[in-house]
Design a protein around this motif. Sequence first.
Motif, short mmCIF file in Angstrom:
data_model
loop_
_atom_site.label_atom_id
_atom_site.label_comp_id
_atom_site.label_asym_id
_atom_site.label_seq_id
_atom_site.Cartn_x
_atom_site.Cartn_y
_atom_site.Cartn_z
N VAL A 190 0.82 -1.21 0.00
CA VAL A 190 0.00 0.00 0.00
C VAL A 190 0.85 1.27 0.00
O VAL A 190 2.01 1.26 0.42
CB VAL A 190 -0.95 0.05 1.23
CG1 VAL A 190 -1.95 -1.07 1.19
CG2 VAL A 190 -0.16 0.03 2.52
N ILE A 191 0.23 2.33 -0.48
CA ILE A 191 0.78 3.67 -0.37
C ILE A 191 -0.29 4.52 0.32
O ILE A 191 -1.47 4.42 -0.02
CB ILE A 191 1.09 4.29 -1.75
CG1 ILE A 191 2.10 3.43 -2.52
CG2 ILE A 191 1.60 5.72 -1.61
CD1 ILE A 191 2.28 3.88 -3.96
N VAL A 192 0.12 5.32 1.28
CA VAL A 192 -0.79 6.30 1.88
C VAL A 192 -0.28 7.67 1.45
O VAL A 192 0.88 8.03 1.71
CB VAL A 192 -0.82 6.20 3.41
CG1 VAL A 192 -1.71 7.30 4.00
CG2 VAL A 192 -1.35 4.83 3.83
N VAL A 193 -1.12 8.41 0.75
CA VAL A 193 -0.70 9.70 0.20
C VAL A 193 -1.59 10.81 0.75
O VAL A 193 -2.78 10.62 0.97
CB VAL A 193 -0.76 9.66 -1.35
CG1 VAL A 193 -2.16 9.37 -1.85
CG2 VAL A 193 -0.22 10.95 -1.96
N ASN A 194 -0.98 11.96 0.97
CA ASN A 194 -1.70 13.15 1.42
C ASN A 194 -2.00 13.99 0.18
O ASN A 194 -1.12 14.67 -0.35
CB ASN A 194 -0.84 13.93 2.41
CG ASN A 194 -1.52 15.17 2.95
OD1 ASN A 194 -2.74 15.31 2.88
ND2 ASN A 194 -0.74 16.09 3.50
N LYS A 195 -3.23 13.91 -0.31
CA LYS A 195 -3.61 14.61 -1.54
C LYS A 195 -3.83 16.10 -1.27
O LYS A 195 -4.56 16.45 -0.35
CB LYS A 195 -4.89 14.00 -2.13
CG LYS A 195 -5.28 14.61 -3.49
CD LYS A 195 -6.66 14.17 -3.94
CE LYS A 195 -7.76 15.00 -3.29
NZ LYS A 195 -7.78 16.43 -3.77
N PRO A 196 -3.23 16.95 -2.08
CA PRO A 196 -3.45 18.39 -1.88
C PRO A 196 -4.83 18.83 -2.38
O PRO A 196 -5.42 18.19 -3.25
CB PRO A 196 -2.34 19.04 -2.72
CG PRO A 196 -2.07 18.04 -3.80
CD PRO A 196 -2.27 16.69 -3.17
N ILE A 247 -6.48 2.83 -7.13
CA ILE A 247 -7.46 3.63 -6.38
C ILE A 247 -8.59 2.74 -5.85
O ILE A 247 -9.26 2.06 -6.61
CB ILE A 247 -8.04 4.75 -7.26
CG1 ILE A 247 -6.92 5.66 -7.79
CG2 ILE A 247 -9.07 5.56 -6.47
CD1 ILE A 247 -6.07 6.31 -6.72
N VAL A 248 -8.80 2.75 -4.54
CA VAL A 248 -9.87 1.97 -3.94
C VAL A 248 -10.94 2.87 -3.30
O VAL A 248 -12.05 2.42 -3.01
CB VAL A 248 -9.33 0.99 -2.87
CG1 VAL A 248 -8.49 -0.09 -3.53
CG2 VAL A 248 -8.54 1.70 -1.79
N HIS A 249 -10.61 4.13 -3.07
CA HIS A 249 -11.60 5.11 -2.61
C HIS A 249 -11.12 6.49 -3.05
O HIS A 249 -9.96 6.67 -3.44
CB HIS A 249 -11.80 5.05 -1.09
CG HIS A 249 -10.61 5.50 -0.28
ND1 HIS A 249 -10.69 6.42 0.74
CD2 HIS A 249 -9.31 5.15 -0.35
CE1 HIS A 249 -9.49 6.60 1.27
NE2 HIS A 249 -8.63 5.84 0.63
N LEU A 307 -5.40 9.29 1.45
CA LEU A 307 -5.96 8.22 0.63
C LEU A 307 -5.07 6.99 0.73
O LEU A 307 -3.84 7.12 0.77
CB LEU A 307 -6.04 8.63 -0.84
CG LEU A 307 -7.17 9.54 -1.30
CD1 LEU A 307 -6.88 10.03 -2.71
CD2 LEU A 307 -8.49 8.79 -1.29
N MET A 308 -5.68 5.80 0.73
CA MET A 308 -4.89 4.58 0.65
C MET A 308 -4.94 4.06 -0.78
O MET A 308 -5.98 4.08 -1.43
CB MET A 308 -5.40 3.52 1.63
CG MET A 308 -6.88 3.23 1.55
SD MET A 308 -7.41 2.14 2.91
CE MET A 308 -9.18 2.04 2.58
N LEU A 348 -8.33 -4.12 0.89
CA LEU A 348 -8.77 -2.78 1.23
C LEU A 348 -10.24 -2.57 0.86
O LEU A 348 -10.99 -1.92 1.59
CB LEU A 348 -7.89 -1.74 0.53
CG LEU A 348 -6.42 -1.74 0.96
CD1 LEU A 348 -5.62 -0.73 0.13
CD2 LEU A 348 -6.28 -1.44 2.45
N GLU A 349 -10.66 -3.12 -0.28
CA GLU A 349 -12.06 -2.99 -0.68
C GLU A 349 -12.98 -3.74 0.29
O GLU A 349 -14.07 -3.27 0.60
CB GLU A 349 -12.25 -3.49 -2.11
CG GLU A 349 -11.65 -2.55 -3.15
CD GLU A 349 -11.84 -3.04 -4.58
OE1 GLU A 349 -12.12 -4.26 -4.76
OE2 GLU A 349 -11.69 -2.23 -5.50
#
Length: 304
Positions: free
Chosen positions: A88-94, A132-134, A144-145, A156-157
């Motif tokens: 997984v990647i956890v990203v902070n979307k601007p 992209i799962v959400h 976002l994960m 994750l789903e």
Amino acid sequence: MSSEYELTVGQDGGRLDKYLADQLSDLSRSRIKELVQAGEVLVNGKKSKVSYKVQKGDLVKVTVLPLEPLAVEAEDIPLDIVYEDQDVIVVNKPQGMVVHPAAGHPNHTLVNALLFHTKELAASPEGFRPGIVHRIDKDTSGLLMVAKNAKARESLEKQLAAKSNKRQYLAIVHGNFAEEAGTVDAPIGRNPRDRKQMAVVENGKSAVTHFKVLEQYPGYSLIECQLETGRTHQIRVHMAYIGHPLAGDPLYGPRKTLPGHGQFLHAQTLGFEQPSTGEWLEFSVQPPRIFQETVEELRQKRVK
């Protein structure tokens, strides 16, 4: 693979495109117009026009051919990676970034940036949203994960479907509250009067939002929201429904609002089980500068 719909008009009504938009909630008005113009909509066995006024007893057949897949290219766009492992990647979307390519946003999305960052992203059925799962809205910031492989996507789903993950948001909303916390349990679907909006509708999908009031100011409040479900625009729709629309929301809020770049909504905390190990992972990030500065300005006038 194409999809086919066969509808019998129950009563005389308006234009064909509006009738189909009301009956087929998965299709936009623009997509319906394309299908009519392509001859994929037959009324009583004949091609028609979008302006045709449907009549009681009309038999309408719609064939929806699959869209050509969008070509998604990698783009060297900086990413705020909060966490990454083999799954997984956890990203902070601007704020201001769209999550994946779509009509009107073919590039410069989070997916374009992710493809430049790594070639390990779980395939998606549509092809244009690998990993992209959400999603969160363009003008919503935060966590976002992202799934890097098929096993991670499935895990994750399933967690999203079982409501076992954690998704907490910060929001600035209009008005003050008498209660310290509450729950909005109201179904959400396409707004029958405005296809660009979602709304609380009787035949919508189940949607549950829990909220807690953190601080109150003259005319505004800072709240924390926790999602139990993940419907499109859920927090924005639910808070507007109970009379507390998000500040800065161009779709569901009033014009007289706080200056900014869209709704003041931030996905602050995200928690889930690591797909391979089952370990609980939880992350939190602060809201963007404009959100923090706005809160500080409101605190100067804080309701005691």
